[in-house]
Design an enzyme around this catalytic site. Structure first.
Site, PDB file in Angstrom:
ATOM      1  N   VAL A  20       0.844  -1.203   0.000  1.00 47.10           N
ATOM      2  CA  VAL A  20       0.000   0.000   0.000  1.00 47.10           C
ATOM      3  C   VAL A  20       0.878   1.252   0.000  1.00 47.10           C
ATOM      4  CG1 VAL A  20      -1.760   1.317   1.247  1.00 47.10           C
ATOM      5  CG2 VAL A  20      -1.896  -1.175   1.212  1.00 47.10           C
ATOM      6  N   GLY A  21       1.909   1.255   0.850  1.00 44.02           N
ATOM      7  CA  GLY A  21       2.763   2.436   0.976  1.00 44.02           C
ATOM      8  C   GLY A  21       3.454   2.802  -0.326  1.00 44.02           C
ATOM      9  N   ASP A  40      10.551   2.992   6.190  1.00 45.27           N
ATOM     10  CA  ASP A  40      10.299   1.603   6.588  1.00 45.27           C
ATOM     11  C   ASP A  40      11.376   1.191   7.582  1.00 45.27           C
ATOM     12  OD1 ASP A  40       8.350  -0.641   5.043  1.00 45.27           O
ATOM     13  OD2 ASP A  40       9.956  -1.495   6.289  1.00 45.27           O
ATOM     14  N   ARG A  89      -3.127  -8.913   6.459  1.00 50.46           N
ATOM     15  CA  ARG A  89      -3.831 -10.150   6.832  1.00 50.46           C
ATOM     16  C   ARG A  89      -3.380 -11.310   5.969  1.00 50.46           C
ATOM     17  NH1 ARG A  89     -10.001 -10.049   6.647  1.00 50.46           N
ATOM     18  NH2 ARG A  89      -9.659  -8.407   5.119  1.00 50.46           N
ATOM     19  N   ARG A  95      -9.088  -9.400  11.080  1.00 47.81           N
ATOM     20  CA  ARG A  95      -8.411  -8.133  11.339  1.00 47.81           C
ATOM     21  C   ARG A  95      -8.034  -8.026  12.813  1.00 47.81           C
ATOM     22  NH1 ARG A  95     -12.395  -6.598   7.560  1.00 47.81           N
ATOM     23  NH2 ARG A  95     -11.484  -5.790   5.639  1.00 47.81           N
ATOM     24  N   ASN A 102       0.075  -5.220  15.395  1.00 52.48           N
ATOM     25  CA  ASN A 102       0.071  -3.944  14.673  1.00 52.48           C
ATOM     26  C   ASN A 102      -0.101  -2.749  15.612  1.00 52.48           C
ATOM     27  OD1 ASN A 102       0.587  -5.188  12.298  1.00 52.48           O
ATOM     28  ND2 ASN A 102      -1.426  -4.854  11.382  1.00 52.48           N
ATOM     29  N   VAL A 125      -3.900   3.667   8.003  1.00 47.81           N
ATOM     30  CA  VAL A 125      -4.381   2.661   7.042  1.00 47.81           C
ATOM     31  C   VAL A 125      -4.260   1.252   7.632  1.00 47.81           C
ATOM     32  CG1 VAL A 125      -3.994   1.678   4.724  1.00 47.81           C
ATOM     33  CG2 VAL A 125      -3.740   4.134   5.075  1.00 47.81           C
ATOM     34  N   ASN A 127      -4.438  -2.136   9.606  1.00 46.69           N
ATOM     35  CA  ASN A 127      -5.541  -2.869  10.254  1.00 46.69           C
ATOM     36  C   ASN A 127      -5.139  -3.414  11.617  1.00 46.69           C
ATOM     37  OD1 ASN A 127      -7.833  -2.848   8.617  1.00 46.69           O
ATOM     38  ND2 ASN A 127      -6.935  -4.309   7.187  1.00 46.69           N
ATOM     39  N   ASP A 155     -14.217   0.779   1.178  1.00 51.32           N
ATOM     40  CA  ASP A 155     -15.421  -0.059   1.234  1.00 51.32           C
ATOM     41  C   ASP A 155     -16.484   0.485   0.276  1.00 51.32           C
ATOM     42  OD1 ASP A 155     -14.209  -1.684   3.141  1.00 51.32           O
ATOM     43  OD2 ASP A 155     -14.942  -0.470   4.813  1.00 51.32           O
ATOM     44  N   ARG A 158     -15.578  -0.346  -3.289  1.00 53.51           N
ATOM     45  CA  ARG A 158     -15.904  -1.753  -3.609  1.00 53.51           C
ATOM     46  C   ARG A 158     -17.393  -1.900  -3.892  1.00 53.51           C
ATOM     47  NH1 ARG A 158     -11.636  -4.190   0.796  1.00 53.51           N
ATOM     48  NH2 ARG A 158      -9.921  -4.355  -0.682  1.00 53.51           N
ATOM     49  N   HIS A 182     -14.436  -0.909   9.922  1.00 54.63           N
ATOM     50  CA  HIS A 182     -13.871  -1.602   8.765  1.00 54.63           C
ATOM     51  C   HIS A 182     -13.772  -3.081   9.123  1.00 54.63           C
ATOM     52  CE1 HIS A 182     -11.735  -2.174   5.101  1.00 54.63           C
ATOM     53  NE2 HIS A 182     -10.593  -2.472   5.660  1.00 54.63           N
TER      54      HIS A 182
HETATM   55  O1  TXD Z   1      -8.876  -0.366   4.231  1.00 53.42           O
HETATM   56  C1  TXD Z   1      -7.837  -0.429   4.829  1.00 53.42           C
HETATM   57  N1  TXD Z   1      -7.624   0.363   5.869  1.00 53.42           N
HETATM   58  C2  TXD Z   1      -6.781  -1.368   4.419  1.00 53.42           C
HETATM   59  C3  TXD Z   1      -5.789  -1.745   5.402  1.00 53.42           C
HETATM   60  C4  TXD Z   1      -6.609  -1.772   3.078  1.00 53.42           C
HETATM   61  C5  TXD Z   1      -5.486  -2.467   2.695  1.00 53.42           C
HETATM   62  C6  TXD Z   1      -4.426  -2.814   3.611  1.00 53.42           C
HETATM   63  N2  TXD Z   1      -4.782  -2.636   4.977  1.00 53.42           N
HETATM   64  C7  TXD Z   1      -3.729  -2.788   5.992  1.00 53.42           C
HETATM   65  O2  TXD Z   1      -2.634  -1.898   5.723  1.00 53.42           O
HETATM   66  C8  TXD Z   1      -3.085  -4.150   6.024  1.00 53.42           C
HETATM   67  O3  TXD Z   1      -3.884  -5.071   6.720  1.00 53.42           O
HETATM   68  C9  TXD Z   1      -1.801  -3.828   6.751  1.00 53.42           C
HETATM   69  O4  TXD Z   1      -2.047  -3.743   8.140  1.00 53.42           O
HETATM   70  C10 TXD Z   1      -1.423  -2.439   6.238  1.00 53.42           C
HETATM   71  C11 TXD Z   1      -0.339  -2.440   5.145  1.00 53.42           C
HETATM   72  O5  TXD Z   1      -0.695  -3.298   4.098  1.00 53.42           O
HETATM   73  P1  TXD Z   1       0.365  -3.701   2.981  1.00 53.42           P
HETATM   74  O6  TXD Z   1      -0.338  -4.571   2.028  1.00 53.42           O
HETATM   75  O7  TXD Z   1       1.064  -2.489   2.497  1.00 53.42           O
HETATM   76  O8  TXD Z   1       1.390  -4.564   3.848  1.00 53.42           O
HETATM   77  P2  TXD Z   1       2.933  -4.865   3.534  1.00 53.42           P
HETATM   78  O9  TXD Z   1       3.162  -4.935   2.075  1.00 53.42           O
HETATM   79  O10 TXD Z   1       3.310  -6.040   4.369  1.00 53.42           O
HETATM   80  O11 TXD Z   1       3.703  -3.577   4.074  1.00 53.42           O
HETATM   81  C12 TXD Z   1       3.822  -3.271   5.415  1.00 53.42           C
HETATM   82  C13 TXD Z   1       5.148  -2.579   5.583  1.00 53.42           C
HETATM   83  C14 TXD Z   1       6.357  -3.497   5.337  1.00 53.42           C
HETATM   84  O12 TXD Z   1       7.202  -2.928   4.355  1.00 53.42           O
HETATM   85  C15 TXD Z   1       7.029  -3.568   6.704  1.00 53.42           C
HETATM   86  O13 TXD Z   1       8.454  -3.671   6.629  1.00 53.42           O
HETATM   87  C16 TXD Z   1       6.612  -2.222   7.298  1.00 53.42           C
HETATM   88  O14 TXD Z   1       5.262  -2.095   6.935  1.00 53.42           O
HETATM   89  N3  TXD Z   1       6.778  -2.140   8.737  1.00 53.42           N
HETATM   90  C17 TXD Z   1       7.208  -1.015   9.341  1.00 53.42           C
HETATM   91  N4  TXD Z   1       7.540   0.193   8.861  1.00 53.42           N
HETATM   92  C18 TXD Z   1       7.952   1.118   9.735  1.00 53.42           C
HETATM   93  N5  TXD Z   1       8.004   0.906  11.061  1.00 53.42           N
HETATM   94  C19 TXD Z   1       7.656  -0.280  11.590  1.00 53.42           C
HETATM   95  N6  TXD Z   1       7.710  -0.471  12.916  1.00 53.42           N
HETATM   96  C20 TXD Z   1       7.230  -1.306  10.716  1.00 53.42           C
HETATM   97  N7  TXD Z   1       6.841  -2.585  10.895  1.00 53.42           N
HETATM   98  C21 TXD Z   1       6.561  -3.090   9.680  1.00 53.42           C
END
Ligand code: TXD
Length: 320
Positions: A20-21, A40, A89, A95, A102, A125, A127, A155, A158, A182
């Site tokens: 996402v980021g 990150d 997830r 969640r 998280n 963002v 979860n 949501d 979608r 959510h």
């Molecule tokens: O509708 C919504 N709110 C959502 C939420 C829609 C899509 C995704 N949703 C949630 O966002 C998902 O359940 C996750 O909790 C987050 C991020 O999803 P993403 O798909 O981007 O997950 P990734 O690809 O695993 O990326 C998470 C990144 C990864 O690069 C880790 O190294 C980093 O988070 N990470 C951190 N960064 C900084 N600081 C800390 N402490 C840290 N821990 C992990």
């Protein structure tokens, strides 16, 4: 001498350079909305992504800077901080399973980010969304209008998609409204879901609407089950981007946003998704829709599910 105009571009920090980021960083830069700091814990990944995005600038024709870092000092004076850090997830995981792990991550991220951007606007963002937004609000010490969660826009997008597919009409003509937490108890509102102003309740039978609502509720899980590793990120990053845009450009769009309710909808002291006006102050106001009894009940049930976890959230905050 101080500048007489607000300096363009604004600065957006995206914490978590995962799916996402990184997609959000791309959207923000390529829409020419802001310079982006991608942060990150993993060393090298945000730096590599930033360099990759920088090398696309000439082709995409924009001049926004994208910085990758592991150091919060580089995030200083961000106008908006988006938190996507955490674990996504996995199939079969709810969640809520993610809440503790998280929660600790989001708490830590908030504490570090606020030091360098003491008056920023946070969009959460990660979860489970409603609870993580609560943690960021408490840990940041910011006023409620400066801390919000992204979920309702996704949501609603979608629901909008499934309605468009069912009716065979353009998605752009559909305006969908989904309130609540959510999670499985999110509250899609067919009465407020329209095709060029016509409520879908006039265009579809109740069973069809129910099927579309069910698919919307399970929208995230459907994608997780297909992808096996990781979860949705294109629509989530679009949804977050539209919130950032409404804030930075003071567009004052009405979007469903997770906010701390203080009496609206008969709810108090709970984070839940409701329509908000997003402008340069953050949440400029909360809109109160005239809900039917059944809609109001569904919203309260949804909020109750969030409230049930508030003890665990408070314990986590207290232990920090
Ligand atoms: O509708 C919504 N709110 C959502 C939420 C829609 C899509 C995704 N949703 C949630 O966002 C998902 O359940 C996750 O909790 C987050 C991020 O999803 P993403 O798909 O981007 O997950 P990734 O690809 O695993 O990326 C998470 C990144 C990864 O690069 C880790 O190294 C980093 O988070 N990470 C951190 N960064 C900084 N600081 C800390 N402490 C840290 N821990 C992990």
């Amino acid at each position: 001498t101080p500048s007489t105009i607000a300096c363009f571009p604004p600065r957006v920090t995206v914490v978590g350079s995962g799916n996402v980021g990184s997609a959000l960083a791309q959207r923000l830069a390529e829409k020419n909305l802001a310079d982006v700091v991608l942060l990150d814990v993993v060393e090298g990944r945000p730096q590599g992504l930033a360099l990759d995005l920088m090398q696309a600038r000439g082709i995409e024709r924009h001049d926004r800077q994208i910085i990758g870092t592991n150091d919060y000092a580089d995030t200083a004076n961000s106008d908006v901080v988006v938190i996507t850090a955490g674990l996504p997830r996995k199939p079969g995981m709810s969640r809520d399973d993610l809440m503790l792990i998280n929660g600790k991550i989001v708490l830590e991220v908030t504490k570090q980010a606020i030091v360098h951007s003491p008056n920023t606007i946070f969009i959460v963002v990660t979860n489970p969304l409603d609870q993580m937004t609560h943690i960021t609000w408490k840990a940041s010490g910011l006023p409620v209008h400066q801390v919000m969660g992204m979920a309702g826009v996704l949501d609603s997008a979608r629901f909008q998609t499934f309605v468009a597919m069912e009716l065979g009409v353009s998605t752009s003509d559909i305006s969908a409204t989904v309130l609540g937490s959510h999670g499985d108890l999110m509250v899609p509102l067919p009465r407020y879901t329209t095709v060029n102003g016509i409520s879908i309740t006039e265009l579809m039978d109740a069973d069809t609407i129910e099927q579309l609502i069910d698919r919307t509720r399970k929208g995230g899980a459907e994608i997780v089950d297909l992808m096996k590793t990781g979860s949705a990120f294109y629509a989530p990053s679009s949804s977050t981007c539209v919130m950032v845009e409404s804030i930075l450009l003071n567009k004052c769009r009405i979007l469903p946003v997770t906010t701390y309710l203080q009496g609206q909808y008969g709810l108090r002291d709970v984070f839940v998704g409701v329509p908000c006006r997003l402008g340069c102050q953050g949440i400029e106001s909360v809109l109160e829709l005239d809900l039917t009894e059944a809609e109001q009940l569904a919203l309260h049930q949804s909020a109750e599910a969030v409230r049930q976890t508030s003890d665990r959230i408070e314990a986590l905050l207290a232990s920090s």
